[in-house]
Write an enzyme that holds these catalytic residues in place. Structure first.
Site, PDB file in Angstrom:
ATOM      1  N   GLU A  33     -23.308  97.782 -31.630  1.00 21.55           N
ATOM      2  CA  GLU A  33     -24.502  97.510 -30.840  1.00 21.55           C
ATOM      3  C   GLU A  33     -24.628  96.001 -30.647  1.00 21.55           C
ATOM      4  O   GLU A  33     -23.981  95.218 -31.340  1.00 21.55           O
ATOM      5  CB  GLU A  33     -25.770  98.021 -31.533  1.00 21.55           C
ATOM      6  CG  GLU A  33     -25.867  99.515 -31.676  1.00 21.55           C
ATOM      7  CD  GLU A  33     -27.167  99.937 -32.337  1.00 21.55           C
ATOM      8  OE1 GLU A  33     -28.104  99.107 -32.401  1.00 21.55           O
ATOM      9  OE2 GLU A  33     -27.253 101.094 -32.785  1.00 21.55           O
TER      10      GLU A  33
ATOM     11  N   HIS B 258     -32.274  95.767 -36.323  1.00 19.07           N
ATOM     12  CA  HIS B 258     -32.280  97.209 -36.096  1.00 19.07           C
ATOM     13  C   HIS B 258     -31.561  97.807 -37.289  1.00 19.07           C
ATOM     14  O   HIS B 258     -30.337  97.789 -37.367  1.00 19.07           O
ATOM     15  CB  HIS B 258     -31.569  97.578 -34.788  1.00 19.07           C
ATOM     16  CG  HIS B 258     -31.484  99.062 -34.569  1.00 19.07           C
ATOM     17  ND1 HIS B 258     -30.511  99.650 -33.808  1.00 19.07           N
ATOM     18  CD2 HIS B 258     -32.258 100.089 -35.042  1.00 19.07           C
ATOM     19  CE1 HIS B 258     -30.679 100.968 -33.804  1.00 19.07           C
ATOM     20  NE2 HIS B 258     -31.729 101.251 -34.549  1.00 19.07           N
TER      21      HIS B 258
END
Length: 267
Positions: free
Chosen positions: A97, A152
């Protein structure tokens, strides 16, 4: 549960600044290619002066550039209104990501960026997606510069990763001469991922110099079947804490506000 909401906070001065956080569910070529989905994302970003984007999963590296083009083309009178900075692809093994920050150029500029190395002795690879830290200059606001540490977390390791953010703060505060910190993102900091009994083991929570703007009962999810405070905003620094009105934190329910556009993004 993946958050797809925006957390807003304002701090005043000559001008107010709206800082937001948005976990876009698996952002990549598929979403950017759908006009209705793209319009929701662009409209959401345009509501903010500074937006943290999480969960960019575009292996080809084209979708984010396309997003920036659409964002800056939405108004003929304000060409290139937004600029951005984006991390490398982060993650263990094949799953990757990226973090990105999108900001209004008339309000903000980037002083420096730092990819946290996550190589602490006896605690290497604590993060699934190491924080991509950015130091911003904000000459028009009361706080002239501030650092954002984004995260995250991996849901199954949320307790450990949130606790490790304390080490990230210490590392960055030694690297850069700034007293103003915002730690924000999708912490997965609620429900089954962070049981109440575990909060005492999280230094970012137990150390009193950190102020949590988002309470444990705040719902930052999009599903009606869940009510969890996954997304969080944490402040560090006396002037930063004084400059922010805690009541300015909001959750933007875009599915309610942009219902006509949202059906194909999160049905």
């Amino acid at each position: 549960m993946l958050s797809a909401l925006i957390l807003l906070l304002n701090f005043g001065g000559a001008a107010a600044l709206k800082i937001c956080s948005f976990n876009i569910k698996s952002f990549g070529g598929s979403k950017i290619s759908k006009p209705d989905v793209r319009d929701i994302i662009v409209e959401s970003i345009s509501r903010c002066d500074l937006m943290l984007i999480m969960k960019i999963k575009d292996a080809k590296g084209k979708a984010f550039d396309q997003l920036m083009t659409h964002l800056n083309n939405r108004s003929r009178t304000r060409a290139n209104e937004f600029s951005s900075v984006i991390s490398e692809r982060l993650g263990r093994k094949s799953y990757k990501e990226q973090y990105a920050f999108i900001f209004r150029q008339k309000m903000l500029s980037v002083k420096s960026v730092y990819q946290y190395p996550d190589t602490q002795t006896e605690d290497e690879d604590a993060f699934a997606r190491e924080p991509f830290v950015v130091w911003f200059s904000s000459p028009k606001t009361e706080i002239k510069d501030f650092v954002i540490i984004p995260i995250h977390t991996a849901p199954e390791a949320a307790v450990k990763e949130i606790d490790e953010l304390y080490d990230v703060y210490q590392n960055v505060s030694q690297l850069w001469q700034s007293d103003n910190f915002v730690i924000m993102g999708d912490f997965n900091a609620a429900c089954g991922y962070v049981p109440k009994r575990q909060w005492v083991n999280i230094r970012l929570r137990s150390e009193t110099e950190f102020v949590w703007l988002t309470g444990d009962k705040l719902d930052t999810t999009v599903k009606t079947s869940t009510k969890c405070a996954y997304d969080r905003v944490v402040l560090r620094g006396e002037k930063m804490i004084e400059a922010v009105n805690p009541e300015s934190v909001e959750v933007f329910k875009f599915k309610d506000n942009l219902a006509s556009l949202s059906r194909r993004l999160w049905p």
